[in-house]
Design a protein around this motif. Structure first.
Motif, PDB file in Angstrom:
ATOM      1  N   VAL A  65       0.811  -1.211   0.000  1.00  0.00           N
ATOM      2  CA  VAL A  65       0.000   0.000   0.000  1.00  0.00           C
ATOM      3  C   VAL A  65       0.853   1.272   0.000  1.00  0.00           C
ATOM      4  CG1 VAL A  65      -0.380   0.294   2.493  1.00  0.00           C
ATOM      5  CG2 VAL A  65      -2.158   0.962   0.880  1.00  0.00           C
ATOM      6  N   LEU A  66       1.987   1.259   0.665  1.00  0.00           N
ATOM      7  CA  LEU A  66       2.835   2.444   0.678  1.00  0.00           C
ATOM      8  C   LEU A  66       3.306   2.767  -0.744  1.00  0.00           C
ATOM      9  CD1 LEU A  66       5.378   3.517   3.283  1.00  0.00           C
ATOM     10  CD2 LEU A  66       6.120   3.452   0.928  1.00  0.00           C
ATOM     11  N   HIS A  67       3.690   1.746  -1.497  1.00  0.00           N
ATOM     12  CA  HIS A  67       4.186   1.964  -2.863  1.00  0.00           C
ATOM     13  C   HIS A  67       3.056   2.269  -3.850  1.00  0.00           C
ATOM     14  CE1 HIS A  67       8.335   1.150  -1.935  1.00  0.00           C
ATOM     15  NE2 HIS A  67       7.918   0.173  -1.152  1.00  0.00           N
ATOM     16  N   THR A  68       1.836   2.018  -3.451  1.00  0.00           N
ATOM     17  CA  THR A  68       0.697   2.404  -4.281  1.00  0.00           C
ATOM     18  C   THR A  68       0.482   3.912  -4.215  1.00  0.00           C
ATOM     19  OG1 THR A  68      -0.347   0.278  -3.878  1.00  0.00           O
ATOM     20  CG2 THR A  68      -1.786   2.054  -4.630  1.00  0.00           C
ATOM     21  N   HIS A  69       0.800   4.504  -3.082  1.00  0.00           N
ATOM     22  CA  HIS A  69       0.523   5.930  -2.863  1.00  0.00           C
ATOM     23  C   HIS A  69       1.769   6.818  -2.903  1.00  0.00           C
ATOM     24  CE1 HIS A  69      -3.684   5.206  -1.943  1.00  0.00           C
ATOM     25  NE2 HIS A  69      -3.266   4.101  -1.363  1.00  0.00           N
ATOM     26  N   PHE A  70       2.940   6.220  -2.829  1.00  0.00           N
ATOM     27  CA  PHE A  70       4.202   6.966  -2.873  1.00  0.00           C
ATOM     28  C   PHE A  70       5.144   6.218  -3.805  1.00  0.00           C
ATOM     29  CE2 PHE A  70       2.266   7.566   1.284  1.00  0.00           C
ATOM     30  CZ  PHE A  70       2.270   8.949   1.419  1.00  0.00           C
ATOM     31  N   SER A  71       6.053   6.966  -4.441  1.00  0.00           N
ATOM     32  CA  SER A  71       6.968   6.325  -5.393  1.00  0.00           C
ATOM     33  C   SER A  71       7.999   5.448  -4.692  1.00  0.00           C
ATOM     34  CB  SER A  71       7.669   7.379  -6.254  1.00  0.00           C
ATOM     35  OG  SER A  71       8.500   8.202  -5.462  1.00  0.00           O
ATOM     36  N   GLY A  72       8.158   5.615  -3.417  1.00  0.00           N
ATOM     37  CA  GLY A  72       9.102   4.808  -2.650  1.00  0.00           C
ATOM     38  C   GLY A  72       9.269   5.382  -1.257  1.00  0.00           C
ATOM     39  N   LEU A  73      10.182   4.807  -0.503  1.00  0.00           N
ATOM     40  CA  LEU A  73      10.374   5.221   0.882  1.00  0.00           C
ATOM     41  C   LEU A  73      10.905   6.653   0.977  1.00  0.00           C
ATOM     42  CD1 LEU A  73      10.000   4.188   3.744  1.00  0.00           C
ATOM     43  CD2 LEU A  73      12.363   3.385   3.695  1.00  0.00           C
ATOM     44  N   ASP A  74      11.747   7.068   0.041  1.00  0.00           N
ATOM     45  CA  ASP A  74      12.265   8.437   0.080  1.00  0.00           C
ATOM     46  C   ASP A  74      11.142   9.459  -0.075  1.00  0.00           C
ATOM     47  OD1 ASP A  74      14.920   7.798   0.542  1.00  0.00           O
ATOM     48  OD2 ASP A  74      15.414   7.704  -1.584  1.00  0.00           O
ATOM     49  N   GLU A  75      10.273   9.261  -1.032  1.00  0.00           N
ATOM     50  CA  GLU A  75       9.152  10.183  -1.205  1.00  0.00           C
ATOM     51  C   GLU A  75       8.253  10.144   0.026  1.00  0.00           C
ATOM     52  OE1 GLU A  75       5.262  11.232  -3.942  1.00  0.00           O
ATOM     53  OE2 GLU A  75       6.434   9.463  -4.444  1.00  0.00           O
ATOM     54  N   PHE A  76       8.033   8.973   0.569  1.00  0.00           N
ATOM     55  CA  PHE A  76       7.199   8.834   1.769  1.00  0.00           C
ATOM     56  C   PHE A  76       7.779   9.635   2.935  1.00  0.00           C
ATOM     57  CE2 PHE A  76       6.490   6.623   5.815  1.00  0.00           C
ATOM     58  CZ  PHE A  76       5.105   6.742   5.914  1.00  0.00           C
ATOM     59  N   VAL A  77       9.085   9.485   3.194  1.00  0.00           N
ATOM     60  CA  VAL A  77       9.731  10.199   4.295  1.00  0.00           C
ATOM     61  C   VAL A  77       9.626  11.708   4.071  1.00  0.00           C
ATOM     62  CG1 VAL A  77      11.965  10.693   5.385  1.00  0.00           C
ATOM     63  CG2 VAL A  77      11.271   8.325   4.981  1.00  0.00           C
ATOM     64  N   ALA A  78       9.885  12.152   2.840  1.00  0.00           N
ATOM     65  CA  ALA A  78       9.789  13.583   2.530  1.00  0.00           C
ATOM     66  C   ALA A  78       8.367  14.091   2.743  1.00  0.00           C
ATOM     67  CB  ALA A  78      10.239  13.835   1.096  1.00  0.00           C
ATOM     68  N   GLU A  79       7.392  13.337   2.305  1.00  0.00           N
ATOM     69  CA  GLU A  79       5.996  13.754   2.475  1.00  0.00           C
ATOM     70  C   GLU A  79       5.606  13.784   3.946  1.00  0.00           C
ATOM     71  OE1 GLU A  79       3.717  14.948   0.309  1.00  0.00           O
ATOM     72  OE2 GLU A  79       5.288  14.945  -1.223  1.00  0.00           O
ATOM     73  N   LEU A  80       6.152  12.881   4.737  1.00  0.00           N
ATOM     74  CA  LEU A  80       5.909  12.894   6.187  1.00  0.00           C
ATOM     75  C   LEU A  80       6.448  14.194   6.786  1.00  0.00           C
ATOM     76  CD1 LEU A  80       5.318  11.818   9.031  1.00  0.00           C
ATOM     77  CD2 LEU A  80       7.368  10.406   8.842  1.00  0.00           C
ATOM     78  N   VAL A  81       7.679  14.559   6.439  1.00  0.00           N
ATOM     79  CA  VAL A  81       8.275  15.787   6.968  1.00  0.00           C
ATOM     80  C   VAL A  81       7.492  17.008   6.494  1.00  0.00           C
ATOM     81  CG1 VAL A  81      10.341  17.253   6.891  1.00  0.00           C
ATOM     82  CG2 VAL A  81      10.559  14.795   7.296  1.00  0.00           C
ATOM     83  N   LEU A  82       7.138  17.049   5.209  1.00  0.00           N
ATOM     84  CA  LEU A  82       6.365  18.182   4.684  1.00  0.00           C
ATOM     85  C   LEU A  82       5.003  18.289   5.364  1.00  0.00           C
ATOM     86  CD1 LEU A  82       7.262  17.866   0.902  1.00  0.00           C
ATOM     87  CD2 LEU A  82       8.050  19.645   2.488  1.00  0.00           C
ATOM     88  N   ASP A  83       4.378  17.138   5.627  1.00  0.00           N
ATOM     89  CA  ASP A  83       3.089  17.136   6.324  1.00  0.00           C
ATOM     90  C   ASP A  83       3.230  17.717   7.732  1.00  0.00           C
ATOM     91  OD1 ASP A  83       0.185  15.932   6.492  1.00  0.00           O
ATOM     92  OD2 ASP A  83       1.224  15.329   8.344  1.00  0.00           O
ATOM     93  N   ARG A  84       4.295  17.341   8.422  1.00  0.00           N
ATOM     94  CA  ARG A  84       4.482  17.829   9.787  1.00  0.00           C
ATOM     95  C   ARG A  84       4.842  19.317   9.795  1.00  0.00           C
ATOM     96  NH1 ARG A  84       1.435  13.779  10.244  1.00  0.00           N
ATOM     97  NH2 ARG A  84       2.073  12.102  11.621  1.00  0.00           N
ATOM     98  N   PHE A  85       5.593  19.785   8.792  1.00  0.00           N
ATOM     99  CA  PHE A  85       5.833  21.224   8.665  1.00  0.00           C
ATOM    100  C   PHE A  85       4.508  21.953   8.459  1.00  0.00           C
ATOM    101  CE2 PHE A  85      10.442  20.769   7.147  1.00  0.00           C
ATOM    102  CZ  PHE A  85      10.956  21.270   8.324  1.00  0.00           C
ATOM    103  N   ALA A  86       3.660  21.416   7.590  1.00  0.00           N
ATOM    104  CA  ALA A  86       2.355  22.043   7.319  1.00  0.00           C
ATOM    105  C   ALA A  86       1.513  22.080   8.589  1.00  0.00           C
ATOM    106  CB  ALA A  86       1.628  21.292   6.208  1.00  0.00           C
ATOM    107  N   ARG A  87       1.581  21.042   9.387  1.00  0.00           N
ATOM    108  CA  ARG A  87       0.853  21.014  10.663  1.00  0.00           C
ATOM    109  C   ARG A  87       1.354  22.138  11.566  1.00  0.00           C
ATOM    110  NH1 ARG A  87       0.821  15.516  14.042  1.00  0.00           N
ATOM    111  NH2 ARG A  87      -0.507  14.871  12.328  1.00  0.00           N
ATOM    112  N   GLY A  88       2.677  22.314  11.631  1.00  0.00           N
ATOM    113  CA  GLY A  88       3.251  23.398  12.431  1.00  0.00           C
ATOM    114  C   GLY A  88       2.822  24.766  11.918  1.00  0.00           C
TER     115      GLY A  88
END
Length: 195
Positions: free
Chosen positions: A46-69
């Protein structure tokens, strides 16, 4: 585990929260797509269905948390005239530090693909420290107008110093250092708001 083919509500947040738990419990080296999906109780792919890989996933996690802040900082406009200025700013700093775990930030910086994707997201306008700085500046100006901080205070410089310090604390703290970062922020705000 969720049945195959059934939409999972709030999947991104579910995967992000699972990744944070994996990193908190087992360290950054344990973060794999399989570890994340197992922790989230989702199908392996499921992770690879929604993200191109672990690197994109990690980046999107950080960007999401910045947006939350950034959203938390924008909510400062509703705090004008409430609590103290220092308490309101302390809450924003604490929320940002709580939303970005040191090991996750480290992953986003040490994995070249994740770092590149994060930079690309920020260049594309994803909210981060600039948005937080602008929100803090606007809040401080409103508090100046309300007479709660001196009219001659440099709101932009105060916001820059606070956000710069928060960035420093975010990048250099270690797990379990919350009391130290809170004390540092309180001391800084006492100096900045003294007028």
């Amino acid at each position: 585990m969720s049945p195959r083919g059934v939409a999972i509500p709030d999947l991104r947040e579910r995967l992000f929260a699972a990744a944070e738990r994996v990193v908190d419990r087992d360290g950054a080296a344990a973060l794999t797509s399989r570890a994340v999906t197992a922790e989230a109780d989702c199908a392996k792919g499921v992770l690879h269905t929604h993200f191109s890989g672990l690197d994109e996933f990690v980046a999107e996690l950080v960007l999401d948390r910045f947006a939350r802040g950034a959203r938390h900082a924008e909510a400062l406009r509703d705090q004008v005239g409430r609590a103290t200025v220092a308490e309101n700013l302390q809450d924003v700093v604490a929320a940002l530090l709580d939303s970005l775990r040191p090991a996750v930030v480290g992953l986003a910086m040490t994995r070249p693909g994740a770092a590149s994707h994060t930079r690309q997201g920020l260049r594309s306008g994803a909210p981060a420290f600039d948005a937080i700085q602008h929100a803090v500046t606007a809040y401080l100006r409103a508090e100046q107008h309300a007479g709660r901080i001196p009219a001659d205070s440099d709101a932009e410089a105060i916001a820059l110093a606070l956000v710069g310090t928060t960035h420093h604390l975010l990048m250099t703290r270690t797990p379990g250092q919350a009391a130290d970062t809170g004390a540092t922020t309180r001391r800084l705000l006492a100096v900045l708001l003294a007028g």
